[in-house]
Each structure stands twice: as structure tokens, then as C-alpha cells.
Design a protein around this motif. Structure first.
Motif, PDB file in Angstrom:
ATOM      1  N   UNK A 102       0.762  -1.251  -0.313  1.00 53.17           N
ATOM      2  CA  UNK A 102      -0.128  -0.008  -0.116  1.00 53.17           C
ATOM      3  C   UNK A 102       0.970   1.251  -0.003  1.00 53.17           C
ATOM      4  N   UNK A 103       1.737   1.166   0.831  1.00 55.94           N
ATOM      5  CA  UNK A 103       2.892   2.574   0.825  1.00 55.94           C
ATOM      6  C   UNK A 103       3.444   2.860  -0.339  1.00 55.94           C
ATOM      7  N   UNK A 104       3.814   1.688  -0.997  1.00 57.89           N
ATOM      8  CA  UNK A 104       4.838   1.761  -2.121  1.00 57.89           C
ATOM      9  C   UNK A 104       3.943   1.903  -3.572  1.00 57.89           C
ATOM     10  N   UNK A 105       2.686   1.324  -3.317  1.00 63.05           N
ATOM     11  CA  UNK A 105       1.931   1.553  -4.658  1.00 63.05           C
ATOM     12  C   UNK A 105       1.961   0.302  -5.537  1.00 63.05           C
ATOM     13  N   UNK A 106       2.247  -1.033  -4.784  1.00 61.64           N
ATOM     14  CA  UNK A 106       2.257  -2.289  -5.485  1.00 61.64           C
ATOM     15  C   UNK A 106       1.360  -2.974  -5.227  1.00 61.64           C
ATOM     16  N   UNK A 107       0.766  -3.773  -6.606  1.00 55.11           N
ATOM     17  CA  UNK A 107      -0.159  -4.741  -6.488  1.00 55.11           C
ATOM     18  C   UNK A 107       0.318  -5.856  -5.906  1.00 55.11           C
ATOM     19  N   UNK A 108       0.007  -6.379  -4.562  1.00 58.40           N
ATOM     20  CA  UNK A 108       0.884  -7.578  -4.197  1.00 58.40           C
ATOM     21  C   UNK A 108       0.523  -8.844  -4.798  1.00 58.40           C
ATOM     22  N   UNK A 109      -0.636  -9.026  -5.651  1.00 59.51           N
ATOM     23  CA  UNK A 109      -0.867 -10.010  -6.206  1.00 59.51           C
ATOM     24  C   UNK A 109      -0.335 -10.155  -7.790  1.00 59.51           C
ATOM     25  N   UNK A 110       0.485  -9.036  -7.942  1.00 56.71           N
ATOM     26  CA  UNK A 110       0.973  -8.808  -9.353  1.00 56.71           C
ATOM     27  C   UNK A 110       2.448  -8.408  -9.303  1.00 56.71           C
ATOM     28  N   UNK A 111       3.209  -9.547  -8.704  1.00 56.00           N
ATOM     29  CA  UNK A 111       4.621  -9.146  -8.312  1.00 56.00           C
ATOM     30  C   UNK A 111       5.348 -10.540  -9.111  1.00 56.00           C
ATOM     31  N   UNK A 112       6.052 -10.155  -9.858  1.00 52.66           N
ATOM     32  CA  UNK A 112       6.930 -11.152 -10.853  1.00 52.66           C
ATOM     33  C   UNK A 112       8.278 -11.107 -10.508  1.00 52.66           C
ATOM     34  N   UNK A 113       8.807 -12.257 -10.370  1.00 53.84           N
ATOM     35  CA  UNK A 113      10.536 -12.209 -10.299  1.00 53.84           C
ATOM     36  C   UNK A 113      11.015 -12.469 -11.583  1.00 53.84           C
ATOM     37  N   UNK A 114      12.322 -11.794 -11.841  1.00 52.59           N
ATOM     38  CA  UNK A 114      13.025 -12.087 -13.421  1.00 52.59           C
ATOM     39  C   UNK A 114      14.381 -12.046 -12.929  1.00 52.59           C
ATOM     40  N   UNK A 115      15.035 -13.000 -13.748  1.00 52.63           N
ATOM     41  CA  UNK A 115      16.366 -13.453 -13.474  1.00 52.63           C
ATOM     42  C   UNK A 115      17.229 -13.759 -14.585  1.00 52.63           C
ATOM     43  N   UNK A 116      18.448 -13.438 -14.769  1.00 55.61           N
ATOM     44  CA  UNK A 116      19.357 -13.808 -15.886  1.00 55.61           C
ATOM     45  C   UNK A 116      20.202 -14.880 -15.393  1.00 55.61           C
ATOM     46  N   UNK A 117      20.640 -15.705 -16.189  1.00 52.17           N
ATOM     47  CA  UNK A 117      21.530 -16.733 -15.893  1.00 52.17           C
ATOM     48  C   UNK A 117      21.667 -17.300 -14.529  1.00 52.17           C
ATOM     49  N   UNK A 118      22.328 -17.226 -13.542  1.00 51.83           N
ATOM     50  CA  UNK A 118      22.593 -17.474 -12.433  1.00 51.83           C
ATOM     51  C   UNK A 118      21.320 -17.009 -11.601  1.00 51.83           C
ATOM     52  N   UNK A 119      21.091 -15.632 -11.914  1.00 51.52           N
ATOM     53  CA  UNK A 119      19.996 -14.977 -11.346  1.00 51.52           C
ATOM     54  C   UNK A 119      18.689 -15.647 -11.708  1.00 51.52           C
ATOM     55  N   UNK A 120      18.473 -16.230 -12.949  1.00 53.54           N
ATOM     56  CA  UNK A 120      17.298 -16.808 -13.403  1.00 53.54           C
ATOM     57  C   UNK A 120      17.068 -18.124 -12.757  1.00 53.54           C
ATOM     58  N   UNK A 121      18.404 -18.778 -12.301  1.00 54.30           N
ATOM     59  CA  UNK A 121      18.128 -19.977 -11.218  1.00 54.30           C
ATOM     60  C   UNK A 121      17.792 -19.608 -10.008  1.00 54.30           C
TER      61      UNK A 121
END
Length: 274
Positions: A102-121
Motif C-alpha cells: 500500500x505504501x509503495x503502490x504495489x499490487x501484491x498479487x501482481x509481483x513477478x521475479x525476473x532473473x538472468x543466468x544464475x539470477x534466473x536460477x
């Protein structure tokens, strides 16, 4: 845009950069927005800056809030393996964002993770292990507050098996067979795994394309919504597939499409209309 840093995130030792679009009555339909949490690549040994700020700026421009997780690393073989530490840090980051939704204006049910290579792991590890007893024994996850809404996996390390990126897996497990099995993520997909978008290049000589192919096959078997893009040309570590990563011409233009495709996929997943 409002940017700030969180240090020692929930006592895990991680840092998180927070990039928030401004909340203003002048844009009344965007007082709250979806968000993407980015895990840079780097073999669990360093953080690739090509896979942090550049994609963050693109998702911000698209209308999302963006967060970048600076998770723990094993910089030399003399250091102990990381084991669960990065996974606990990413889990904590997801819960921290939701706690401030609520404070940051984020929709909590719409939160994705994104990772590259080892970050993808790392991103994929949370998608399959968000409710694993090894994790929940060490961290109160509030019965699933750490479960991502979706994942964008960019030329991800997935397996600790034959097609593994050995340096990434060694940084995590030190070669321990039990931990290797735990971090062979294609083995742990269930119907509770969040939807995933994956992309890879067929010419990737560092993290073989089978990592994404096997993960996609596991998602299909489990009935999890998934999208996979494989590009013929490229290699590894391409980031946005632009001149900044030394790829240009038709090969760059073709693989660069991954970004627009991922945005379309996320928009569809979240019902986000620009």
C-alpha cells in the motif's frame, strides 16, 4: 521516480534497490501498479550490471515498479558454498515488497521475479521451492506470502545435472549430491509453481539451451502456464540483446524481441492495460 536502497533486507544480509513510479492523482488509474523484482546474473560469483539497470529501466518505462535484489555471492572457491542463502534473501524480498504494497503502490498479487543466468536460477528456485520445508523451517513465509505471481527466466541456469553450468552450481552446493538434487529445479515443478516465461538462444555455449527446454517440459507436465522463446543466434549473457552486449544486426533484432514478448506476457498475466 522515487529510488531508495534497503540494506540488510529483513536481516538476511541482502540489499535491494527500489525504483518506484510516482503516485499522483494526475494518473488516477495507476495509484497502484504491478512490479518486477530482478535478480542479476553472474554465476553466483558477481552481479552483472548489464542485467540489473538496463532491464529495470525498460520495465519502469513500461509502467511497472521495479526492484533489484543484490543477493549474496561466493566470490572465490575458498569461501563456503551459499546453499540456501540467496533463496532466503529472494523470499524475504518478495515478502518485504508485499508488506509495503500500500505504501509503495504495489499490487501484491501482481509481483513477478525476473532473473538472468544464475539470477534466473535464483528466480526459478523460488518458483519451485517457495513452500519447501527447508525454506519454511528457517523463515516465516506466512503460508505463501513469498510465492511470486510469475517468473521471467532469461537464459536461466536450471539443472545441476549433465547440462549444468558447473560454476554456478558449485557456488551454491560445493558439489554436494543432496544439494545438487535440490537445486536441479526441473525435478521440483508442481502444479503450485507460478507461471513462467523463458527465453534462451540455441547457440548458448555457457548455459545449454536444454536448461530452458527441460524446465518448460516440466511446467507443461505439471499443467503450469508457460511460454518459451528459443532464438537460433546469440550466445550467453546478452541482457537486452543490444549493442551494449556486443550483439547487433539481425541477430540482435530477433533476440531483442524477448523483452516485448515478456512485457506482453506479464501484462496478460496481470490484466495490465497501458
Amino acid at each position: 521516480m522515487k529510488t531508495f536502497q534497503i540494506r540488510n533486507l529483513r536481516g538476511t544480509g541482502a540489499e535491494m534497490t527500489c525504483c518506484l513510479r510516482e503516485q499522483t492523482p494526475a494518473i488516477p488509474n495507476r495509484m497502484r501498479r504491478p512490479a518486477v523484482l530482478i535478480c542479476p546474473g553472474g554465476g553466483y560469483q558477481y552481479h552483472s550490471l548489464l542485467t540489473s539497470d538496463p532491464p529495470a529501466m525498460e520495465y519502469l518505462a513500461h509502467g511497472y515498479h521495479v526492484f533489484i535484489l543484490w543477493y549474496s555471492l561466493r566470490r572465490t572457491p575458498a569461501e563456503p558454498p551459499l546453499y540456501l542463502t540467496p533463496l532466503l534473501q529472494l523470499s524475504a524480498a518478495v515478502m518485504e515488497i508485499r508488506a509495503h504494497g500500500e505504501e509503495w503502490g504495489v499490487l501484491p498479487e501482481q509481483l513477478a521475479v525476473c532473473g538472468f543466468s544464475a539470477g534466473g536460477h535464483l528466480a526459478a528456485s523460488l518458483t519451485v521451492h517457495w513452500n519447501h520445508p527447508r525454506l519454511t523451517a528457517l523463515q516465516d513465509t506466512g503460508s505463501g506470502l513469498n510465492r511470486p505471481s510469475g517468473a521471467v527466466l532469461c537464459y536461466p541456469v536450471i539443472t545441476a545435472g549433465e547440462k549444468a553450468h558447473r560454476d554456478s552450481i558449485l557456488a551454491l552446493t560445493g558439489g554436494d549430491p543432496e544439494w545438487n538434487a535440490f537445486f536441479s529445479l526441473e525435478r521440483h515443478v508442481t502444479p503450485e509453481t507460478p507461471p513462467c516465461f523463458l527465453w534462451h538462444t540455441m547457440e548458448d555455449g555457457l548455459v545449454p539451451v536444454e536448461n530452458s527446454l527441460d524446465m518448460a517440459a516440466a511446467l507443461v507436465r505439471a499443467g503450469v502456464p508457460a511460454e518459451l522463446h528459443c532464438y537460433q543466434r546469440g550466445g550467453h549473457g546478452l541482457g537486452l540483446c543490444r549493442q551494449e552486449t556486443r550483439i547487433s544486426g539481425i541477430e540482435g533484432r530477433l533476440s531483442e524481441n524477448w523483452l516485448a514478448h515478456s512485457m506482453d506476457w506479464l501484462d496478460s498475466l496481470f490484466g495490465f492495460e497501458r
